[in-house]
Design an enzyme around this catalytic site. Structure first.
Site, PDB file in Angstrom:
ATOM      1  N   HIS B  82       0.846  -1.195   0.000  1.00  0.00           N
ATOM      2  CA  HIS B  82       0.000   0.000   0.000  1.00  0.00           C
ATOM      3  C   HIS B  82       0.877   1.239   0.000  1.00  0.00           C
ATOM      4  CE1 HIS B  82      -3.723   2.221   0.727  1.00  0.00           C
ATOM      5  NE2 HIS B  82      -3.012   2.997   1.521  1.00  0.00           N
ATOM      6  N   ASP B 161     -14.893   3.335   8.302  1.00  0.00           N
ATOM      7  CA  ASP B 161     -13.736   4.085   7.813  1.00  0.00           C
ATOM      8  C   ASP B 161     -14.130   4.934   6.616  1.00  0.00           C
ATOM      9  OD1 ASP B 161     -10.849   4.710   7.321  1.00  0.00           O
ATOM     10  OD2 ASP B 161     -11.328   3.660   5.465  1.00  0.00           O
ATOM     11  N   ARG B 168     -13.838  13.503   7.199  1.00  0.00           N
ATOM     12  CA  ARG B 168     -12.547  14.162   7.454  1.00  0.00           C
ATOM     13  C   ARG B 168     -12.175  15.069   6.295  1.00  0.00           C
ATOM     14  NH1 ARG B 168      -8.636   9.451   8.215  1.00  0.00           N
ATOM     15  NH2 ARG B 168      -7.065  11.099   8.291  1.00  0.00           N
ATOM     16  N   SER B 183      -7.078   4.242   9.561  1.00  0.00           N
ATOM     17  CA  SER B 183      -7.819   4.142   8.309  1.00  0.00           C
ATOM     18  C   SER B 183      -7.160   3.134   7.364  1.00  0.00           C
ATOM     19  CB  SER B 183      -7.882   5.527   7.653  1.00  0.00           C
ATOM     20  OG  SER B 183      -8.455   5.438   6.372  1.00  0.00           O
ATOM     21  N   LYS B 187      -8.652  -1.099   6.685  1.00  0.00           N
ATOM     22  CA  LYS B 187      -8.963  -1.678   5.379  1.00  0.00           C
ATOM     23  C   LYS B 187      -8.130  -2.919   5.111  1.00  0.00           C
ATOM     24  CE  LYS B 187      -8.732   2.336   3.632  1.00  0.00           C
ATOM     25  NZ  LYS B 187      -8.800   3.673   3.044  1.00  0.00           N
TER      26      LYS B 187
END
Lengths: 422, 422
Positions: B82, B161, B168, B183, B187
């Site tokens: 990621h 989330d 946000r 967050s 996931k």
């Protein structure tokens, strides 16, 4: 300009410009800025603070966000008074006639009560016939005629403050000195105040927990006052001392009368005399000592009480028809010692449950309901002594025995008035 | 329990309990807690921080708030990757086949692009026929068969989330290490990751501005990983260096192929090799050095590229039909010197205006559109040299001349990879 950049600035401890604060207030009032953005900004303000310029701007745009009252036809000796939250607004009932009897004009707009706190307007409505919805013209005329009028507050003053205050209440953003100061002062500016005595309540039960915070709040409100040509005097007073013995609308009117007739000593009287003296000093431009002499004189010669009767009559009230509760229940002590503490919050809740307050806006009030406390802090309590008398039409069950704290040793008396800041 | 008390606790720097955080996540998902309360709490978290226990709870309840994927049928050598935001997700196109060719399974769920940032799924759709909506069963089967599959992310993962992230974005509460860490990790937990390499982007254009913040974020994600039996390796990399020369979907596929065929040097290749080596090291439980040898071998012997072709074919893509733009415009330098900086953000916006991205969710993409940059940072630039070539079907006007910064002196090369934390 956009709200996210403004929130990010405050988040990073940067100051907001006058234009940015105007943008926030305008945008929030017309729903372009959403509640969830406003609450995020409010929390950033709570935690990262505001400087004086930011606070002046915030106050100004909130004051400008609704109707504004012009009290200038009343001349220069009009004085207002405000208390920062808390139980027991009955001081207004006592102070307004005292001050008016000394030749200072009191044009008072008051609110109603919700929950366990009392509102001046509800107390006045306990007097049969008393009109609390004066037109602006009648209000001004009455103050000119008899130097005092009390009416319920118009809904359209400082609309941005009203909307922000409601949001703060449900988003954990109440406890902020800049937000408290700007909220109080924006309303006072919109209502046309030029001389103002503020009773800043300090204590564990109050919004302001300690003297440091109270001093900053006071200085700030004085500074906002200066920016707006309002003379402000702040009295820092002890919130944790219960004021007076009566709770409940008609009962509080009765207690106010006792004090106005100079039949009752105690801390409620002391506080009222001090507040009234500061108001008279401001209104007549005389020293505090001179003002206090006038106040004490008018209490003892009956002029203050006469002014109260004149006020009630002018607003169509019939003071001799004050309602009385059908039933009274005496709550007696089962222990002995000295009365060490009274839980004002629990008393307020009990009084509400007896019918004296409303849980929801629509609820009707039983004006006769309430509580008379039989002992003062520091008093000797013997088994069987009456701690309080409940006045109500309802069945009384399950009285919370923790309202009164009785200890073996006599507690030393707490200070009522901490200091004056002007 | 009520949300106002919880907000007040966080406002006063107190920690929230596991039960309180569960109450917040559940309540927000079912709309009992309002947006304006959540945003106030989020700002309090941004400014007053969270401790590790709070962050673990937040991550856990967000991970549990939607569908969860079980990748255990794939065994123990599945690795995910990621990148924390930023332009250019083209590394996935390159790394996934490299890692798979080394015998490590890559079960990749990716997102689409909005605005100037690119999404892996959009890039793959530039390949005619390429299917990006695999069923869960087909996805698992494909990874078992050929060790790699890339599909678009299900909408139903970590729903809390998703809802919080959207809030946000519009309330200035994006920049918070606890919120960013929870967050990302919520996931990854929901998607069933067990081994994870994180590319933490650091730089003035990134969410994480400096190494101190990047280190805390990395340690936190590693700790959250430990709590959830996920092995995490973080690479802190320089966000301010543009990676590769091509921007735009088909153009980025073409550049990925160049690197997979080992026809292109440069920082994009360097980063991909490092990321891939960490993934292979994790997946096969071998040293980083051994892993890198495998990666380099498979790049030079063609196995990585073969794996890419196998992936495209399995998902029905026709790589020889990659679309090409009708028109190309060369933008030439009017000054001379050394290329000192390229504004990646402005390049992204330009690419979008050429048709390569979408402003709104509904917009169609021109897969052939984009930009090929003609020079690398530090290169000598003469008057008339091609700085970039624009690929588009649209009319080209008004090119922002500030995208390229050319200076008299050669700038020293910036560091690409700052450090590895595991």
């Amino acid at each position: 300009m956009n709200i996210i950049d403004i929130i990010n600035k405050k988040r990073k401890y940067e100051s907001l410009t006058d234009e940015e604060i105007k943008y926030v207030i305008d945008g929030y009032l017309n729903d372009e800025i959403k509640d969830y953005q406003m609450s995020s900004l409010l929390m950033a303000i709570v935690l990262n603070d505001m400087n004086n310029d930011e606070i002046y701007s915030l106050t100004k745009y909130m004051a400008d966000s609704g109707e504004k009252l012009d009290l200038s036809p009343l001349g220069n000796n009009v004085v207002d008074k405000h208390s920062t939250g808390g139980v027991g607004d009955k001081t207004t009932l006592i102070i307004a006639p005292i001050v008016a009897s000394c030749g200072v004009k009191v044009a008072k707009m008051s609110g109603r009560a919700l929950g366990h706190t009392g509102g001046t307007i509800d107390k006045l409505e306990a007097i049969p016939g008393f009109t609390v919805n004066l037109t602006q013209a009648d209000f001004i005329k009455q103050v000119n005629d008899i130097y005092v009028a009390i009416t319920s507050q118009t809904e359209n003053v400082a609309l941005a403050d009203k909307k922000i205050y409601a949001l703060r209440d449900v988003t954990g953003t109440v406890e902020s000195i800049p937000l408290i100061a700007s909220s109080i002062m924006s309303k006072k500016i919109a209502l046309g105040a030029k001389k103002l005595v503020l009773d800043v309540k300090v204590g564990k039960g109050a919004l302001i927990k300690d003297l440091t915070a109270a001093r900053r709040l006071s200085r700030l409100m004085i500074d906002i006052g200066k920016e707006n040509n309002i003379e402000v005097v702040c009295m820092l007073t002890n919130m944790d001392i219960p004021l007076g013995n009566n709770i409940g609308n008609a009962l509080e009117v009765a207690e106010a009368i006792e004090i106005l007739r100079d039949h009752k000593e105690g801390q409620l009287r002391t506080l009222c005399i001090e507040l009234a003296s500061h108001m008279v000093s401001l209104g007549l431009n005389i020293s505090y000592e001179e003002a206090m002499t006038k106040v004490l004189t008018n209490l003892s010669n009956g002029m203050a009480y006469d002014k109260f009767l004149e006020l009630v009559k002018y607003q169509h009230g019939e003071i001799d028809k004050l309602p009385q509760a059908r039933s009274k229940y005496e709550i007696k002590s089962m222990t002995e010692g000295y009365l060490a503490d009274i839980d004002a919050y629990k008393l307020g809740l009990l009084s509400m449950s007896l019918g004296a307050g409303r849980k929801n806006k629509e609820d009707a009030i039983d004006y006769s309901a309430g509580i008379v406390i039989g002992k003062n802090i520091g008093d000797r309590v013997n088994v069987g002594d009456v701690l309080m008398t409940l006045h109500t039409q309802k069945e009384v069950t399950n009285i919370d025995s923790s309202i009164f704290k009785i200890s073996d040793e006599k507690v030393s008396e707490e200070k009522l008035i901490y200091e004056i800041i002007k």
